[in-house]
Design an enzyme around this catalytic site. Structure first.
Site, PDB file in Angstrom:
ATOM      1  N   HIS A 286      54.125 -28.445 106.301  1.00 25.30           N
ATOM      2  CA  HIS A 286      53.600 -29.036 105.067  1.00 25.30           C
ATOM      3  C   HIS A 286      54.636 -29.881 104.329  1.00 25.30           C
ATOM      4  O   HIS A 286      54.279 -30.657 103.445  1.00 25.30           O
ATOM      5  CB  HIS A 286      53.034 -27.946 104.148  1.00 25.30           C
ATOM      6  CG  HIS A 286      54.040 -27.102 103.447  1.00 25.30           C
ATOM      7  ND1 HIS A 286      54.374 -25.827 103.862  1.00 25.30           N
ATOM      8  CD2 HIS A 286      54.798 -27.323 102.341  1.00 25.30           C
ATOM      9  CE1 HIS A 286      55.258 -25.308 103.039  1.00 25.30           C
ATOM     10  NE2 HIS A 286      55.547 -26.201 102.119  1.00 25.30           N
TER      11      HIS A 286
ATOM     12  N   ASP B 151      52.738 -23.486 110.493  1.00 29.09           N
ATOM     13  CA  ASP B 151      53.427 -24.252 109.449  1.00 29.09           C
ATOM     14  C   ASP B 151      54.890 -24.490 109.812  1.00 29.09           C
ATOM     15  O   ASP B 151      55.779 -24.396 108.961  1.00 29.09           O
ATOM     16  CB  ASP B 151      53.327 -23.556 108.094  1.00 29.09           C
ATOM     17  CG  ASP B 151      53.690 -24.484 106.932  1.00 29.09           C
ATOM     18  OD1 ASP B 151      53.645 -25.715 107.126  1.00 29.09           O
ATOM     19  OD2 ASP B 151      54.046 -23.966 105.860  1.00 29.09           O
TER      20      ASP B 151
ATOM     21  N   SER C  20      60.872 -24.963 100.324  1.00 27.77           N
ATOM     22  CA  SER C  20      60.071 -24.904 101.545  1.00 27.77           C
ATOM     23  C   SER C  20      60.832 -25.511 102.717  1.00 27.77           C
ATOM     24  O   SER C  20      61.351 -26.623 102.629  1.00 27.77           O
ATOM     25  CB  SER C  20      58.753 -25.654 101.359  1.00 27.77           C
ATOM     26  OG  SER C  20      57.902 -24.957 100.496  1.00 27.77           O
TER      27      SER C  20
END
Length: 505
Positions: A133, A163, A244
């Site tokens: 993402h 992911d 992230s």
């Protein structure tokens, strides 16, 4: 005289009370087994708490030094597509409220979308792991290392199901983090989260492992959350937007997870963060590097969660002798699990000795294997516990290497956008024309040049990109759900036709 006697009486009573108290305490203190208030260190059932004793391995300096030089800052830029460049406009509310230079009427989505995140260098020749993402849809990716050097990164591949994405920057002798073993990670163990929250580079936070195997944490609007693999390491190390793709490391300086999500009602850290276990990441990036696509193994069962079974068939649920695992409800065609001896009604409780509590556990465990691997599957059947050896297959039912195919190659066609003049003549406001057909699914389904595609799986199609997006979404689903349903017509007949296409090989 009377007063003197009264005072002496009080003194005598006080002395007698003190003597009795001391004698009673000495008597009870000599009988440790009968004294409920004696918390000595050798008493059974109790232990003293060493408040002054520091926790072990709380010196994080080595792990921090190793990590910050391997964690990078990622900037991803997504340019507006041609189909988004229309005459529509908008007033950017963020510019208005937060002091943008221009909050006048602007062309819709003309500005590039810029995102920020983190990544981890995993090899000295410049391979970097991050979250899918963080870079999804990016046209340009810029990587800045801890020594402020800037590189242009290439996407080697990505996997939406876990992911995980793999990038590459050119160079050598990069500082890389060694892989640890997330399976041996223990709840309560100290860990560090390293990344770039709010664009604050090289930020290190500490916490402990709060839980393992967390699922159903991250959701998106793609509709395929049920297929996602979520078996997160939960920690209380502070993680915020920008972290992230960053590193979760143990006190040895080993990479044991990739930070991916936080639980939040505000958009910022609220006490819990979640990382993808490195044992899952290793398998994904190895496949992407070697094959360009993840070689995903399946067990060959159709299952129900026990919680769902309790709701839909309480009679069957009440007969089960276990309350953890997945219920075998059916099998796909040519199932190797069925051939190995597993039956409908069995409850799968372990894979190669690792406990399976639910479907997320099953998917996470299988994600560490490849088609062709054999695993021992433990099941409960009534009161009996049985183990069967099952050869894992790919979603095509074979052990062959699955090759990466782009949606355009699968379709095998060139689709032409319709001009306003053509749409007016045909009486439609959207659609594309099939202009060139090669070997692919459209030709195999009998579609010919000139066919006007209106919708695919109920999505309006106005460009080649629209069609490829639909196909890409379908390919993320289970093999049984990979159906493409096209609605369209030939201009000379104007008769609406429907075509169903199986996107499996």
């Amino acid at each position: 005289m009377k007063t003197l006697k009264l005072v002496c009486g009080f003194v005598l009573v006080s002395l007698l009370s003190a003597i009795v108290a001391i004698g009673t305490y000495s008597y009870l203190n000599g009988k440790n087994g009968n004294n409920p208030f004696n918390f000595s260190s050798d008493q059974q059932g109790f232990r003293t708490v060493g408040y002054a004793t520091p926790a072990e391995n709380t010196d994080f300096t080595y792990a921090a030094e190793q990590s910050v030089n391997a964690v990078v800052h990622i900037k991803s830029v997504t340019k507006p597509s041609e189909r988004s460049r229309s005459n529509r406009g908008y007033i950017n509310p963020f510019d208005f409220f937060f002091g943008g230079d221009d909050y006048s009427f602007q062309p819709y989505q003309r500005r590039p979308r810029v995102g920020f995140g983190s990544g981890v260098i995993i090899s000295s020749d410049g391979y970097i792991v991050t979250n899918n993402h963080v870079i999804e849809g990016a046209d340009e990716i810029e990587v800045k290392t801890n020594d402020d050097k800037v590189y242009t990164a290439k996407i080697i591949g990505s996997d939406n199901i876990t992911d995980v994405a793999l990038l590459k920057i050119e160079g050598k002798d990069f500082h890389a983090l060694p892989f640890g073993d997330s399976d041996v990670l223990k709840v309560g163990e100290w860990v560090l989260a390293v990344g770039n929250p709010f664009n604050l580079t090289s930020t290190v936070t500490a916490g402990i492992v709060s839980a393992k195997g967390r699922g159903d944490i991250a959701y998106d609007n793609t509709g395929d959350n049920g297929a996602k693999i979520q078996s997160y390491i939960q920690t209380d190390a502070a993680v915020n937007p920008g972290n992230s793709g960053g590193a979760l490391v143990n006190t040895k300086g080993e990479l044991i997870g990739i930070n991916a999500a936080i639980y939040t009602e505000t958009g910022s850290f609220m006490g819990y963060s979640f990382a993808i276990p490195i044992n899952i990441v290793k398998k994904i990036v190895t496949d992407i590097k070697q094959y360009g696509i993840v070689q995903r193994a399946i067990l060959g069962i159709k299952y129900n969660e026990l919680s769902d079974l309790k709701e839909i068939d309480s009679a069957t649920y009440n007969k089960l002798k276990v309350n953890e695992g997945v219920y075998v409800a059916d099998f796909p065609i040519n199932s190797t699990s069925q051939k190995a001896g597993i039956q409908v009604g069995d409850v799968v409780t372990a894979i190669n000795g690792t406990k399976i509590k639910n479907g997320q556990d099953l998917r996470a465990q299988l994600s560490q294997y490849s088609p062709g691997n054999k695993v021992d599957v433990q099941i409960y059947r009534g009161d009996a516990v049985k183990t069967y050896t099952v050869e894992l297959k790919n979603d095509q039912g074979t052990t062959e290497i699955v090759k990466q195919k782009l949606p355009k190659d699968i379709l095998g066609a060139t689709l032409k956008e319709l001009s306003d003049e053509v749409k007016t003549r045909l009486g439609i406001s959207y659609g594309v024309e099939v202009t060139e057909l090669g070997n692919g699914k459209l030709k195999s389904a009998g579609i010919r040049n000139g066919f006007i595609i209106l919708t695919a799986n109920d999505t309006r199609i106005s460009s080649q990109e629209d069609m490829e997006d639909v196909v890409a979404t379908i390919l993320k689903k289970d093999a049984d759900d990979r159906g493409l349903y096209i609605k369209g017509f030939y201009p000379n007949t104007r008769r609406i036709e429907y075509t169903a296409i199986d996107l499996n090989d």
